[in-house]
Design an enzyme around this catalytic site. Structure first.
Site, PDB file in Angstrom:
ATOM      1  CD  GLU A 155       2.331  -7.846  -5.581  1.00 27.64           C
ATOM      2  OE1 GLU A 155       3.129  -8.628  -5.000  1.00 27.64           O
ATOM      3  OE2 GLU A 155       2.124  -6.696  -5.193  1.00 27.64           O
ATOM      4  CG  ASP A 160     -18.528  -9.038 -19.770  1.00 28.73           C
ATOM      5  OD1 ASP A 160     -17.714  -9.928 -20.066  1.00 28.73           O
ATOM      6  OD2 ASP A 160     -18.205  -7.868 -19.526  1.00 28.73           O
ATOM      7  CB  CYS A 220       5.364  -4.166   0.136  1.00 25.99           C
ATOM      8  SG  CYS A 220       6.251  -2.618  -0.046  1.00 25.99           S
ATOM      9  CE1 TYR A 221       1.189   1.086   5.462  1.00 25.32           C
ATOM     10  CE2 TYR A 221      -0.221  -0.828   5.852  1.00 25.32           C
ATOM     11  CZ  TYR A 221       0.153   0.472   6.160  1.00 25.32           C
ATOM     12  OH  TYR A 221      -0.492   1.140   7.162  1.00 25.32           O
ATOM     13  CE  LYS A 252     -14.371  -8.777 -21.457  1.00 20.25           C
ATOM     14  NZ  LYS A 252     -15.599  -7.966 -21.378  1.00 20.25           N
ATOM     15  N   GLY A 268       0.838  -1.200   0.000  1.00 24.11           N
ATOM     16  CA  GLY A 268       0.000   0.000   0.000  1.00 24.11           C
ATOM     17  C   GLY A 268       0.867   1.242   0.000  1.00 24.11           C
ATOM     18  CG  HIS A 303       5.544  -5.407  -4.635  1.00 24.27           C
ATOM     19  ND1 HIS A 303       4.266  -5.167  -4.201  1.00 24.27           N
ATOM     20  CD2 HIS A 303       6.308  -4.411  -4.127  1.00 24.27           C
ATOM     21  CE1 HIS A 303       4.242  -4.068  -3.466  1.00 24.27           C
ATOM     22  NE2 HIS A 303       5.469  -3.577  -3.408  1.00 24.27           N
TER      23      HIS A 303
END
Ligand code: XMP
Length: 546
Positions: A190, A247, A94-95, A402, A67, A188
């Site tokens: 991710e 969708d 991290c944060y 998606k 964050g 990170h």
């Protein structure tokens, strides 16, 4: 924990082992979910301020995201301390890692001490005789290439913790509690700049939390069908708008699978759809997908209400409200018709194809005030329908990204062309014509768009771009055709690549192909004098012209 409502009782977090991601507002939080889901592990994101007592389900593990704040900020977000009493493994990123250390002792974290952005190589340290803590980095070797992006850093190892990884700049780049399953990493995992980050998530979620990798689309489809049947019951009817986009088609097909003809799809022809679009959507939905569809021809009404309007928002509003007028009339008609059938009940639900990014956007913690997304959906439809007629919302895709919706669609037998279709906005060609929309201009933009998209398809590059269309500038320019001077409209071609539609880059066509496209449009579409290609990125441009 609070009792689940009937809808929540069957939510995926009740069926699938779920990792809870508490979001502290990082730009990359959603990528943590993507990593887990790519491992077939179900995960849900909630704001970091979520009260654990309000959860209606028990996570298999918790991840605290990164964050932008500093744990020292007066308004710094902090997790509910009850997270640490859940008795499940925790991973701080991290944060999130600083939050763990700061909770142990505020002196563990130093503000602004170690700005570090970019690549780093962490050295992984094996802790002798402590296999349970080594699990986080198992299989990752002795060194790992990672991405760092932090302002504050851990200056002290929190009491009871041990070091799992270090860099020359961050001694405590990876930490673990010696006895409790609490872990933290400063980098990170991710982002793609940490190439083996997904393996670290697998170590955490599977080996440490014990989550099963059973988030597979076929199971989810069965789960959703059962959930919808239970929720809607044996008689109630459901109504939903369809556009021919992926969708709404996937959502409509799923509803049909679950409750058959008690689901009513409504396609409103607003007069600003693409060439032959209405017929094609009708054919696909009715014939190939067996969806109970009503097509409302509103073209003349929409075009008459659009007459004289030049301001983009005014055009959008008129299209939105006309849509609602027609849709509401149809809902009442369906309800009346149902009164005479023995097995049908009231229209109780309104189907909406909301996707997970919209859900995340409205849940995400972005500092003290959460950002509420202005939805691009047909303005105000749910609110008016729901308040006015007491309809309840049903959103079967709200847990999906998606690409998951596309996979879902394939498994429901929807054709690849439709599954991979570019998005098309509700206000259609009207926001691709700069200025007043007239039937003549719609016809010109339609034809040009048809040529553009057909040539893109023929060139085999349709899937290389995220969205493409031909728009029309209602100013006119001079040209020569044969020996005559012509005065015609300017066609603006736009094609972009993007992953999230928030930012976008112009697609880099081969120039030869662009010239061929321009030649065909000028030759074949009466009223066009020029063709231009829009090379504006987003930002500062937008994808649509208005
Ligand atoms: P912009 O033009 O804002 O578009 O860069 C981003 C994405 O949103 C779509 N879009 C809309 N979709 N109603 C819709 O249903 C709208 O009013 C609308 N405006 C933009 C656009 O096509 C692109 O995919």
């Amino acid at each position: 924990m609070a009792a689940a409502t009937s809808a929540e009782a069957e939510a995926p977090n009740q069926t699938f082992d779920t990792i809870l991601l508490l979001d502290f507002g990082s730009q990359t939080s959603h990528l943590i979910l993507r990593c887990l889901r790519s491992l077939n592990i179900y995960a849900e994101m909630l704001p970091c301020t979520t009260k654990i007592a309000d959860l209606t389900w028990k996570p298999k593990g918790v991840i605290l995201s990164g964050g932008p704040a500093s744990v020292y900020d007066e308004v710094a977000p902090h997790a509910d301390p009850a997270v640490f009493d859940l008795g499940v493994p925790i991973l701080g990123i991290c944060y999130g890692c600083q939050e763990i250390a700061w909770r142990a002792n505020s002196a563990n974290v130093a503000a602004g001490e170690a700005r570090e952005y970019g690549h780093a190589d962490v050295t992984i340290k094996k802790v002798e005789g402590a296999d349970h803590v080594n699990k986080l980095f198992q299989g990752l070797g002795e060194e790992m290439h990672v991405y760092m992006s932090h302002f504050d850093k851990l200056v002290k190892l929190p009491e009871g913790f041990t070091i799992l990884a270090s860099t020359p700049n961050s001694e405590f780049a990876g930490i673990a509690h010696e006895t409790k399953p609490v872990f933290g990493v400063q980098f990170h995992p991710e982002v793609e700049h940490t190439p083996r980050g997904v393996e670290l998530f697998k170590n955490f979620a599977v080996d440490i939390c014990g989550a099963r990798q059973h988030w597979v689309m076929s199971d989810f489809i069965q789960h959703e069908i059962q959930r919808i049947r239970k929720l809607v019951g044996p008689k109630a009817q459901v109504i939903g708008a369809v556009s021919g986009g992926v969708d709404s088609t996937v959502a409509a097909r799923l509803m049909t699978e679950a409750i058959g003809d008690r689901f009513h799809a409504v396609l409103v022809d607003n007069g600003v759809m693409r060439l032959n679009e209405c017929q094609q959507v009708k054919e696909t939905l009715e014939k190939h997908l067996g969806i109970n569809l009503t097509v409302i021809d509103g073209a003349d009404l929409f075009l008459s209400r659009l007459k004289g309007l030049t301001e983009p928002e005014a055009k959008r509003k008129v299209i939105g409200s006309t849509f609602i007028d027609l849709f509401e009339e149809e809902a009442i008609r369906i309800e009346k018709a149902a009164e005479n059938t023995p097995n049908a009940g009231k229209v109780e639900y309104f189907l909406q194809g909301t996707l997970y990014p919209d859900v995340i956007e409205s849940l995400s913690f972005k500092g003290p005030s959460a950002t509420i997304k202005t939805h691009h959906n047909v303005g105000g439809l749910p609110a008016r329908m729901m308040n006015g007629q007491g309809l309840k919302l049903i959103e079967p895709l709200r847990e999906l990204f998606k690409d998951e919706v596309r996979e879902f669609g394939r498994q429901l037998g929807i054709h690849e062309d439709l599954v991979m279709r570019h998005p098309f906005p509700g206000p259609g060609i009207a926001i691709r014509i700069i200025g007043e929309v007239t039937p003549e201009r719609v016809a010109i933009a339609r034809k040009a768009d048809h040529i553009f998209i057909s040539m893109i398809r023929e060139a085999g590059i349709y899937n290389e771009m995220s969205q493409a269309y031909a728009g029309l500038d209602t100013n006119r320019a001079v040209g020569v055709m044969g020996d005559a001077r012509v005065y015609g409209y300017i066609i603006i071609l736009r094609a972009v690549t993007t992953t999230n539609f928030m930012t976008a880059e112009p697609y880099e066509f081969k120039f030869d192909l662009l010239k061929k496209i321009a030649r065909r449009i000028v030759n074949e579409v009466d009223g066009v004098a020029r063709v231009t290609y829009d090379i504006t990125s987003k930002p500062p441009g937008t994808i649509e012209l208005e």
